[in-house]
Motif scaffolding. Sequence first.
Motif, short mmCIF file in Angstrom:
data_model
loop_
_atom_site.label_atom_id
_atom_site.label_comp_id
_atom_site.label_asym_id
_atom_site.label_seq_id
_atom_site.Cartn_x
_atom_site.Cartn_y
_atom_site.Cartn_z
N ALA A 42 0.82 -1.21 0.00
CA ALA A 42 0.00 0.00 0.00
C ALA A 42 0.86 1.26 0.00
O ALA A 42 0.43 2.30 -0.50
N MET A 43 2.06 1.16 0.56
CA MET A 43 2.99 2.29 0.61
C MET A 43 3.90 2.33 -0.63
O MET A 43 4.70 3.23 -0.77
N ASN A 44 3.79 1.29 -1.48
CA ASN A 44 4.63 1.17 -2.67
C ASN A 44 6.10 1.12 -2.29
O ASN A 44 6.94 1.84 -2.85
N MET A 45 6.38 0.28 -1.32
CA MET A 45 7.77 0.08 -0.88
C MET A 45 7.97 -1.38 -0.51
O MET A 45 7.01 -2.15 -0.42
N LYS A 46 9.20 -1.77 -0.29
CA LYS A 46 9.51 -3.15 0.11
C LYS A 46 9.23 -3.31 1.61
O LYS A 46 9.47 -2.39 2.39
N ALA A 47 8.78 -4.49 1.97
CA ALA A 47 8.45 -4.77 3.38
C ALA A 47 9.66 -4.51 4.28
O ALA A 47 9.51 -3.94 5.37
N ALA A 48 10.83 -4.91 3.82
CA ALA A 48 12.04 -4.71 4.64
C ALA A 48 12.29 -3.23 4.93
O ALA A 48 12.80 -2.89 6.00
N SER A 49 11.90 -2.37 4.01
CA SER A 49 12.10 -0.93 4.20
C SER A 49 11.23 -0.37 5.32
O SER A 49 11.59 0.62 5.95
N LEU A 50 10.08 -0.99 5.56
CA LEU A 50 9.21 -0.53 6.64
C LEU A 50 9.94 -0.58 7.98
O LEU A 50 9.74 0.29 8.83
N TYR A 51 10.76 -1.59 8.13
CA TYR A 51 11.44 -1.80 9.41
C TYR A 51 12.52 -0.75 9.70
O TYR A 51 13.04 -0.69 10.80
N ASN A 52 12.81 0.08 8.73
CA ASN A 52 13.71 1.22 8.97
C ASN A 52 12.98 2.31 9.75
O ASN A 52 13.61 3.19 10.32
N HIS A 53 11.65 2.25 9.74
CA HIS A 53 10.83 3.29 10.35
C HIS A 53 10.01 2.81 11.55
O HIS A 53 9.62 3.61 12.39
N ILE A 54 9.78 1.52 11.60
CA ILE A 54 8.87 0.98 12.62
C ILE A 54 9.26 -0.46 12.92
O ILE A 54 9.73 -1.17 12.03
N SER A 55 9.09 -0.90 14.15
CA SER A 55 9.53 -2.25 14.52
C SER A 55 8.58 -3.35 14.09
O SER A 55 8.97 -4.51 13.99
N GLY A 56 7.31 -3.02 13.85
CA GLY A 56 6.36 -4.04 13.43
C GLY A 56 4.93 -3.61 13.67
O GLY A 56 4.65 -2.48 14.09
N LYS A 57 4.03 -4.53 13.40
CA LYS A 57 2.60 -4.23 13.52
C LYS A 57 2.20 -3.84 14.94
O LYS A 57 1.35 -2.98 15.13
N GLN A 58 2.80 -4.47 15.94
CA GLN A 58 2.42 -4.19 17.32
C GLN A 58 2.76 -2.74 17.67
O GLN A 58 1.97 -2.06 18.33
N GLU A 59 3.91 -2.25 17.22
CA GLU A 59 4.26 -0.85 17.46
C GLU A 59 3.27 0.08 16.77
O GLU A 59 2.85 1.09 17.34
N ILE A 60 2.88 -0.27 15.56
CA ILE A 60 1.91 0.54 14.83
C ILE A 60 0.59 0.58 15.60
O ILE A 60 0.02 1.66 15.83
N LEU A 61 0.11 -0.58 16.00
CA LEU A 61 -1.16 -0.66 16.72
C LEU A 61 -1.11 0.15 18.01
O LEU A 61 -2.01 0.94 18.30
N ALA A 62 -0.04 -0.03 18.78
CA ALA A 62 0.10 0.69 20.05
C ALA A 62 0.16 2.19 19.81
O ALA A 62 -0.48 2.97 20.54
N THR A 63 0.90 2.62 18.82
CA THR A 63 1.02 4.05 18.53
C THR A 63 -0.33 4.65 18.16
O THR A 63 -0.72 5.70 18.68
#
Length: 187
Positions: free
Chosen positions: A31-52
């Motif tokens: 959805a962000m038009n990026m590689k999944a591995a690149s997400l981890y440069n900004h966020i640790s995972g789904k749980q961090e996203i949910l908590a935030t």
Amino acid sequence: MTRKKQILQTAAQLFKERGYSAVTMRDLAAAMNMKAASLYNHISGKQEILATLILEVAHEFTAGMDAVEAYDKSAFAKAEQLILLHITIALEYTNALAVLNTDWMHLEGKAYQEYILLRKTYELDFKKILQSGISTGEFKNISVETMLFNLLSTLRSIYLWIPKKSTTEVADLKKELPQILLTGISS
């Protein structure tokens, strides 16, 4: 807007549409038009996203409650302000509020404990306002639990209604919902 903020907004939209459990980091990356591995440069995972997402909204409710409690007005006026707080948060955090309402139970550890404490404190503070209104004769002498359940049941679902409405309809909601919820619909 920072990349992390973009990730959070996109995740909130996906979580709202599909539910937290159904969305993967790969879905988010696509959805962000990026590689999944690149997400981890900004966020640790789904749980961090949910908590935030959830804790940001919960803290908005807490700050709003603190402001209302400091408001030197009647219990009715305070309850009115809390209804407006729910509308304001639903307007500003529509997707994150949807996530809070439907996926809070997926929080883990300290984030879960923090959310539960914030929620219980908010509800207790709301009950105190309602009880104060009963004591002063502003509200009917009925169960505070029933009153709170009724109010929160309506207020927690506003995010479903708002995206489908015009600016005028939202303005009407801000004006009329406190009246309807607090004084009833009889003339």
